[in-house]
Design a protein around this motif. Structure first.
Motif, PDB file in Angstrom:
ATOM      1  N   SER A 337       0.814  -1.211   0.000  1.00  0.00           N
ATOM      2  CA  SER A 337       0.000   0.000   0.000  1.00  0.00           C
ATOM      3  C   SER A 337       0.850   1.265   0.000  1.00  0.00           C
ATOM      4  CB  SER A 337      -0.938   0.011   1.222  1.00  0.00           C
ATOM      5  OG  SER A 337      -1.880  -1.035   1.123  1.00  0.00           O
ATOM      6  N   LYS A 386      -7.396  -5.986  -5.613  1.00  0.00           N
ATOM      7  CA  LYS A 386      -6.468  -5.627  -4.546  1.00  0.00           C
ATOM      8  C   LYS A 386      -5.256  -4.881  -5.092  1.00  0.00           C
ATOM      9  CE  LYS A 386      -7.533  -8.924  -0.886  1.00  0.00           C
ATOM     10  NZ  LYS A 386      -7.583  -7.900   0.179  1.00  0.00           N
ATOM     11  N   THR A 389      -6.077  -1.419  -5.643  1.00  0.00           N
ATOM     12  CA  THR A 389      -6.069  -0.676  -4.379  1.00  0.00           C
ATOM     13  C   THR A 389      -4.655  -0.326  -3.957  1.00  0.00           C
ATOM     14  OG1 THR A 389      -8.092  -1.833  -3.687  1.00  0.00           O
ATOM     15  CG2 THR A 389      -6.788  -0.745  -1.975  1.00  0.00           C
ATOM     16  N   SER A 393      -3.273   3.473  -3.714  1.00  0.00           N
ATOM     17  CA  SER A 393      -2.871   3.917  -2.376  1.00  0.00           C
ATOM     18  C   SER A 393      -1.433   4.405  -2.362  1.00  0.00           C
ATOM     19  CB  SER A 393      -3.049   2.767  -1.377  1.00  0.00           C
ATOM     20  OG  SER A 393      -2.510   3.103  -0.122  1.00  0.00           O
TER      21      SER A 393
END
Length: 653
Positions: A337, A386, A389, A393
Motif C-alpha cells: 500500500s 487488490k 487498491t 494507495s
C-alpha cells in the motif's frame, strides 16, 4: 484438535498462527522439551549413529574449540563437529543436560530392546529414570520435574490427540496427580504409588485410538498446537545463534534430523512446510527485514504450501494455515500500500517476492488455486481489485509526499527571486514520478496486473486534478504564474494520457475505459477564458478612457492646430499597446484568440468614430453666415446667376 485459545504475538510483532498453549512454558522449557524429543527420535531411527554417552571431559579439543569460535561465526572447526552437537549448541542446551538425556535414553533402549521410541511416553520414562542425584541441586530437580508434569498436562490433557471422554475418570485423576506434583515434588521411584497411578492414567489416555482399540503408538506430544510449538523450537535451531539474520550452512542436514521427530509429534510434510515457511517469514520480520534471502526462502517453501493446501483436507491444518496467511497478508498489504517507500530501483526483486506472497495468500484464502482464476484480470478478480487498491494507495501517498515537500521548500525560500509556481514544480515532479513508475514498478506489477502503468498514471492524473481545480477556482485574472501553471498542467496531462494509451494498447477495449475515467484538465480552455477576461478588461479600460476623454475634448476647430483630434492619436496608441501586450502573453493559442481581440477593438474604434461624428454636427453648420447687406435670399434666382458667371470665368483660358 485446535483449541479456541487466543493466538499470541511473536517477537516480530506479527500474530502467531499457533494458538496459545493455555499453560505457561518458558522458552528454555520448550527448548529443552524439544531437544529431548529430537535426541530420542534421531537415535531411534535407522541409519543413526549408535546412542553413546560422551562425557564433557572427553570431548575432543576440535569440537570444544569449534563451539567457542561461534562468538564470531562457524569456522572450518564447525564443519568437523557432528550435527547432533551442533544442534545442542544451536538450541542452547548445556552439556550437562545433554549428557543426562543421552544417559537416560541408553537405559531406556537397553531395557526395552526392539521397542520404538514412538511407542513410549518419553516424559514418563525420564521421570522414572532420573533421580534428584542426577541434578546439581534439589531446586534444579524440582524445576525439571515440574516441567515434565506440565508437558504431560499439555500433551495429554490440554491438547490431546483425541477429544477426552467426559465419562472417563482418567483425565480427572491425572489432573489431580499433576496439580499435587506442581505444588510439591512427587516420589518418582518405580514402585512409588504416585508414580504407578501416574503411569496407569497416562498410558490409558495416551494409547487410545479412534476405532476404540489400544494403539501401539503413544499419543502424548502429537496434539495441536503443543506439537507445533515444540516443532517451532526445533526449527529455530536452523538460525545461527550468533548471526540471527542467517541460517546455518548445514540446514539441509539438520532438517533431515528434525523431520525424524514427525513420528512422535504426529506431523507430516504439509505441516513441516507450513511451519518452516512461517518461521522463515517471521524471522525475516523479527530481524529487521535486512536479510532478503530469508524472505526469498520463505517464498520458495510457500510455493510448496500452495500445493499442500490443494491436497490437504485436515481442518486443523486449514485453520492454522488461514491464520498464518492472514498475518502474512496483513504484512504484505502494508508494504504494497506504500511500495514507493519500501522498494526502489535496486530492490524491485524484493517487491516481486512480496507481491508473490500476497497473491499466494489471497489465492489460498479464497480457496481457488487454479491458474485460470488469476488470468482473467477483470474487476471480479480479487488479485486485480487488490492490486488496483495497492497501486492507487501507494501512488496517492507518493503524490502527497511530493506536494508536501514542495510547499515546505516554498515556505523556506520566500525571499527567492521569481520562484516557479508550486503547481508547475509539482507537475514536473509528477511527470518524473510517472516515468519512474513505468520503468521501476510496473514491470513487476504487470505480472499480475497488465494495466499497472495505466492505473498509476490515472491516479496521478486525478490527484493533480484536485489541486488544479482549487487553483483555477481561486484564479480570476491572467497572470504569468497562472499561465505557467496551466501550461505545465497541459503538458503533464498529455504525458500521462500518452503513457496510459501505450500501456493499454493491447487491452480488450484499447484503454478506452481507462482514458474515459481521466477527466480532462481543459487547461487550454481555461487559458482561453482567462485571455478573454483579459481582453474584456483591456477593452473596458479603453472604453472608459474614450468616454472620459471625449467629455474633455475641445471641439473648437480654431483651438486645435493639429490635423486630427488629440483623442484620436491616444485611441490608436492604446489599441497598439493592447495588441502588443496580447502578443507578449505566453500562451500557445494567439491566432485562435486574436479575432476576439480585433473584434472588440473594432467596436471601440467604431464607437469612438461615431461619437466624434455626432459631436461634429451637420455640414451646413460649418458654412459661413450670409451677410445682412445682401438683398438676395438663400436659394434666389439671382444667386444662381452669380454662381453661373463665376463658373464661366473659371473655365476661360
Amino acid at each position: 484438535m485446535v483449541t479456541d485459545t487466543q493466538n499470541t504475538t511473536t517477537t516480530s510483532g506479527l500474530m502467531s498462527p499457533f494458538p496459545d498453549l493455555g499453560l505457561h512454558f518458558s522458552d528454555p522449557e520448550l527448548r529443552e522439551t524439544a531437544y529431548e524429543i529430537f535426541i530420542a527420535a534421531s537415535r531411534s531411527s535407522r541409519g543413526s549413529r549408535p546412542l553413546t554417552f560422551v562425557s564433557s571431559s572427553s570431548m575432543s579439543k576440535v569440537i570444544k574449540n569449534s563451539m567457542l569460535t561461534r562468538q564470531n561465526s562457524w569456522s572450518s572447526g564447525k564443519r568437523g563437529a557432528p550435527i547432533g552437537e551442533m544442534m545442542r549448541v544451536q538450541m542452547r542446551i548445556s552439556e550437562q543436560v545433554d549428557s543426562r538425556v543421552r544417559r537416560v535414553l541408553l537405559r531406556i533402549t537397553a531395557g526395552q530392546l526392539g521397542k520404538r521410541m514412538e511407542s513410549l511416553v518419553l516424559p514418563l520414562e525420564l521421570l522414572q529414570q532420573l533421580k534428584a542425584s542426577d541434578f546439581s541441586s534439589a531446586i534444579e530437580y524440582e524445576a525439571w520435574q515440574k516441567r515434565i508434569l506440565k508437558v504431560l498436562e499439555a500433551g495429554i490433557l490440554q491438547h490431546s490427540h483425541m477429544p477426552l471422554d467426559k465419562t472417563n475418570t482418567a483425565p480427572q485423576k491425572l489432573k489431580e496427580i499433576i496439580d499435587r506434583g506442581l505444588e510439591r515434588p512427587i516420589e518418582a521411584g518405580r514402585h512409588s504409588e504416585t508414580m504407578q497411578a501416574l503411569w496407569e492414567n497416562v498410558m490409558s489416555l495416551a494409547c487410545r485410538s479412534f476405532d476404540g482399540s489400544v494403539s501401539d503408538i503413544c499419543h502424548w506430544a502429537d496434539g495441536i498446537p503443543f506439537n507445533l510449538r515444540v516443532y517451532q523450537r526445533l526449527l529455530e535451531s536452523c538460525f545461527d545463534i550468533n548471526n540471527t539474520t542467517a541460517v546455518i550452512e548445514e540446514i539441509d542436514e539438520l532438517l533431515e534430523l528434525i523431520k525424524k521427530t514427525w513420528v512422535i509429534l504426529g506431523l507430516n510434510q504439509a505441516y513441516h512446510n507450513l511451519c518452516l515457511s512461517w518461521m522463515l517469514f517471521d524471522h525475516y520480520v523479527a530481524t529487521g527485514e535486512v536479510e532478503n534471502d530469508l524472505l526469498f526462502d520463505a517464498e520458495k517453501v510457500f510455493l510448496e504450501v500452495e500445493k499442500d493446501a490443494k491436497a490437504t483436507k485436515d481442518p486443523s491444518y486449514s485453520k492454522i494455515l488461514s491464520s498464518a496467511l492472514s498475518s502474512i497478508l496483513s504484512w504484505t498489504e502494508k508494504k504494497l500500500s506504500a511500495y514507493h517507500e519500501t522498494f526502489y530501483r535496486g530492490n524491485n526483486n524484493l517487491m516481486q517476492i512480496v507481491l508473490s506472497l500476497n497473491v499466494l495468500a489471497n489465492k489460498i484464502l479464497v480457496g481457488d488455486i487454479s491458474h485460470e482464476y488469476w488470468s482473467k484480470n477483470t474487476d471480479g478478480d480479487i488479485s486485480y481489485r487488490k492490486l488496483n487498491t495497492y497501486i492507487r494507495s501507494s501512488v496517492c501517498n507518493a503524490f502527497s509526499q511530493k506536494k508536501e515537500k514542495i510547499y515546505l521548500n516554498r515556505r523556506s525560500a520566500r525571499n527567492q527571486q521569481n520562484p516557479l509556481p508550486a503547481l508547475s514544480i509539482l507537475a514536473q515532479d509528477i511527470s518524473d514520478l510517472a516515468y519512474n513508475e513505468k520503468e521501476i514498478y510496473s514491470p513487476v506489477l504487470k505480472r499480475w496486473h497488465p494495466l499497472a502503468t495505466g492505473v498509476a498514471v490515472a491516479t496521478l492524473h486525478a490527484c493533480y486534478e484536485n489541486e488544479l481545480k482549487q487553483f483555477v477556482s481561486d484564479t480570476s485574472e491572467l497572470t504569468p504564474d497562472s499561465i505557467q501553471v496551466l501550461i505545465s498542467a497541459d503538458k503533464l496531462e498529455k504525458d500521462l494520457v500518452q503513457m496510459a494509451v501505450e500501456d493499454s494498447f493491447d487491452s480488450e477495449d484499447g484503454g478506452i475505459s481507462l482514458i474515459q475515467g481521466m477527466t480532462p484538465y481543459e487547461a487550454e480552455g481555461v487559458i482561453a477564458n482567462l485571455v478573454k477576461c483579459w481582453i474584456n478588461t483591456r477593452i473596458d479600460r479603453l472604453k472608459e478612457w474614450i468616454v472620459r476623454n471625449l467629455q474633455q475634448e475641445v471641439w473648437n476647430p480654431q483651438a486645435n492646430k493639429e490635423p486630427s483630434a488629440p483623442s484620436a492619436m491616444e485611441v490608436l496608441r492604446m489599441a497598439d499597446e493592447t495588441l502588443e501586450a496580447f502578443f507578449l502573453l505566453p500562451i500557445p493559442r494567439h491566432p485562435i484568440l486574436l479575432p476576439d481581440l480585433m473584434s472588440s477593438l473594432d467596436k471601440c474604434l467604431y464607437n469612438y468614430i461615431s461619437t466624434i461624428k455626432s459631436h461634429c454636427g451637420s455640414r451646413g453648420e460649418f458654412l459661413p453666415v450670409i451677410p445682412d447687406l445682401t438683398r438676395c435670399t438663400a436659394g434666389s434666382k439671382l444667386q444662381g446667376v452669380f454662381r453661373k458667371n463665376k463658373l464661366v470665368q473659371r473655365r476661360r483660358p
